[in-house]
Write an enzyme that holds these catalytic residues in place. Structure first.
Site, PDB file in Angstrom:
ATOM      1  N   LYS A   1      -0.128  -1.410  30.037  1.00  0.00           N
ATOM      2  CA  LYS A   1      -0.457  -2.241  31.196  1.00  0.00           C
ATOM      3  C   LYS A   1      -1.929  -2.617  31.207  1.00  0.00           C
ATOM      4  CE  LYS A   1       3.010  -0.870  34.637  1.00  0.00           C
ATOM      5  NZ  LYS A   1       3.218  -0.301  35.977  1.00  0.00           N
TER       6      LYS A   1
ATOM      7  N   LYS B   1      11.888  -3.731  26.261  1.00  0.00           N
ATOM      8  CA  LYS B   1      12.664  -3.114  27.342  1.00  0.00           C
ATOM      9  C   LYS B   1      12.939  -4.131  28.459  1.00  0.00           C
ATOM     10  CE  LYS B   1      10.535  -0.907  30.473  1.00  0.00           C
ATOM     11  NZ  LYS B   1       9.998  -0.157  31.606  1.00  0.00           N
TER      12      LYS B   1
ATOM     13  N   LYS C   1      11.425  -5.258  35.276  1.00  0.00           N
ATOM     14  CA  LYS C   1      11.541  -5.915  36.579  1.00  0.00           C
ATOM     15  C   LYS C   1      10.601  -7.096  36.698  1.00  0.00           C
ATOM     16  CE  LYS C   1      10.839  -2.440  39.217  1.00  0.00           C
ATOM     17  NZ  LYS C   1      10.827  -1.256  40.077  1.00  0.00           N
TER      18      LYS C   1
HETATM   19  P1  AMP Z   1      10.852   0.795  37.239  1.00  0.00           P
HETATM   20  O1  AMP Z   1      11.587  -0.472  36.996  1.00  0.00           O
HETATM   21  O2  AMP Z   1       9.767   1.040  36.254  1.00  0.00           O
HETATM   22  O3  AMP Z   1      10.432   1.017  38.666  1.00  0.00           O
HETATM   23  O4  AMP Z   1      11.910   1.953  36.935  1.00  0.00           O
HETATM   24  C1  AMP Z   1      12.802   2.523  37.856  1.00  0.00           C
HETATM   25  C2  AMP Z   1      13.776   3.433  37.127  1.00  0.00           C
HETATM   26  O5  AMP Z   1      14.601   2.670  36.245  1.00  0.00           O
HETATM   27  C3  AMP Z   1      13.091   4.481  36.241  1.00  0.00           C
HETATM   28  O6  AMP Z   1      13.837   5.666  36.245  1.00  0.00           O
HETATM   29  C4  AMP Z   1      13.102   3.834  34.890  1.00  0.00           C
HETATM   30  O7  AMP Z   1      13.019   4.772  33.840  1.00  0.00           O
HETATM   31  C5  AMP Z   1      14.446   3.134  34.905  1.00  0.00           C
HETATM   32  N1  AMP Z   1      14.428   1.956  34.019  1.00  0.00           N
HETATM   33  C6  AMP Z   1      13.549   0.918  34.094  1.00  0.00           C
HETATM   34  N2  AMP Z   1      13.807   0.006  33.141  1.00  0.00           N
HETATM   35  C7  AMP Z   1      14.887   0.475  32.456  1.00  0.00           C
HETATM   36  C8  AMP Z   1      15.646  -0.021  31.347  1.00  0.00           C
HETATM   37  N3  AMP Z   1      15.324  -1.188  30.762  1.00  0.00           N
HETATM   38  N4  AMP Z   1      16.683   0.706  30.887  1.00  0.00           N
HETATM   39  C9  AMP Z   1      17.004   1.894  31.488  1.00  0.00           C
HETATM   40  N5  AMP Z   1      16.330   2.418  32.533  1.00  0.00           N
HETATM   41  C10 AMP Z   1      15.286   1.721  33.018  1.00  0.00           C
END
Ligand code: AMP
Ligand code: TRP
Length: 344
Positions: free
Chosen positions: A124, A205, A208
């Site tokens: 980041k 990956k 969001k």
């Molecule tokens: P975040 O989007 O970073 O707030 O992630 C929220 C939750 O979703 C966390 O537990 C991440 O590890 C999981 N997560 C985020 N992106 C992915 C992805 N592409 N595949 C699987 N899990 C994800």
């Protein structure tokens, strides 16, 4: 009421996890995190937090006016995705001041080098050029979230493994300096589907923030059926006809994993064999995945619409959740403060 003991009367192990209220929640968040929370909540005493203080670590990505609405959207999605508010505790991080208070104590015992080594910080900060100190301290706040509740297990996607391991190191270091204050946590990560890749680029990956900008990147949990289907049907697979997982291109592997993680009726081998036998192309695999995705999203979409139609229902869940979280966090914070020689 939350049952804190199992059928045998023994205390249930504690689970804690959270999602930042930013960007567009997607099918990867569901598979890697929310689905695991919902599936496992019967076995544990679970707390699920909307981590709004974490969202502030990239201030340019947050619209202060929109943050509260996003917090409610994410909390409603927890419930819509199957987290049972009568069983699990759902709350908003900033409503429990102990998170910020403990984060400071832990900031003072965490070596700078540990934070500078974090992959997410490097990625980041590399991308943003100039970053706030909060981005560096992000994993310390996350450690505070986890340690405040004497958490045993943290269900997250693969990308968060390093942060949970850091939380464990932070706990052990604090304990070695000041005595046994914290329970060292462990990550709980599913074997398939913990890292769903972008549909437009299977080497990155699913994320969001990218999902908000690029329509073909992800499937949002609240996307209308036609939009979700279009994203899957447009997924990058590269040319080929190989359906066997080990031989397939990264884009095809991603689709097969998604199919499996969403409870596809067949195993990946049976699926590959059938599609091969039928002489179908990748379009057919995509159609099967799109069907699984719609079967998963339809009930979430409907439950979400019901939840947001009744704001008082969500208010009640979050008020009860914050109250229980404050009650659980207070003695742990006090113990940490006393051990460090501050507080009363
Ligand atoms: P975040 O989007 O970073 O707030 O992630 C929220 C939750 O979703 C966390 O537990 C991440 O590890 C999981 N997560 C985020 N992106 C992915 C992805 N592409 N595949 C699987 N899990 C994800
Ligand atoms: N950093 C996590 C993510 O981006 C969100 C998070 C904050 C979290 N605090 C947490 C996850 C505590 C698990 C436990 O996904």
């Amino acid at each position: 009421m939350t049952a804190t003991t199992g059928p045998d009367g023994a205390p249930k192990r504690r689970v804690f996890s959270g999602v930042q209220p930013t960007g567009k929640l997607h099918i990867g968040n569901y598979v890697g995190a929310l689905a695991v929370w919902a599936r496992e909540q019967h076995r544990f005493d679970s707390l699920f937090c909307v981590v709004d203080l974490h969202a502030l670590t990239v201030p340019e990505a947050v619209d202060p006016g929109g943050l509260r609405a996003k917090v409610r959207e994410v909390a409603a999605l927890y419930v819509a995705a199957g987290v049972d508010p009568d069983r699990s505790t759902i709350f908003v991080q900033s409503e429990v001041p102990a998170h910020s208070e403990l984060a400071w104590l832990l900031t003072c015992t965490t070596p700078l080098g540990w934070l500078q080594r974090m992959t997410q910080f490097k990625a980041k900060s590399g991308r943003l050029g100039s970053v706030g100190t909060g981005l560096l301290c992000y994993p310390v706040l996350q450690a505070a979230d986890i340690l405040l509740y004497e958490t045993d297990l943290v269900p997250v996607g693969e990308d968060q493994r390093q942060h949970v391991e850091l939380a464990r190191d932070v706990a052990l270091r604090f304990n070695s300096l000041f005595g046994e204050v914290f329970v060292p946590p462990e990550a709980m990560i599913r074997s398939g589907g913990a890292r769903v890749m972008g549909l437009d680029d299977p080497t990155a990956k699913m994320s969001k923030s990218t999902g908000e900008r690029a329509p073909g990147h992800s499937v949002g949990l609240l996307d209308p059926p036609a939009v979700a289907r279009k994203a899957i049907m447009g997924a990058r697979t590269d040319s080929g006809r190989e359906f066997r997982y080990d031989e397939a291109t990264p884009g095809v592997r991603n689709l097969i994993e998604l199919y499996e993680a969403l409870g596809g009726a067949e195993s990946r081998d049976a699926l590959a064999e059938r599609l091969d036998r039928e002489g179908k192309g990748y379009g057919h695999l995509k159609a099967e995945v799109a069907e699984r995705v719609e079967a998963t999203l339809a009930p979430i979409r409907e439950a979400y619409a019901r939840i947001v139609a009744d704001p008082a229902y969500l208010d009640g869940i979050l008020a009860r959740g914050a109250e229980r979280a404050r009650d659980l966090a207070a003695p742990v914070l006090r113990r940490a403060q006393r051990a460090a020689g501050v507080g009363t």
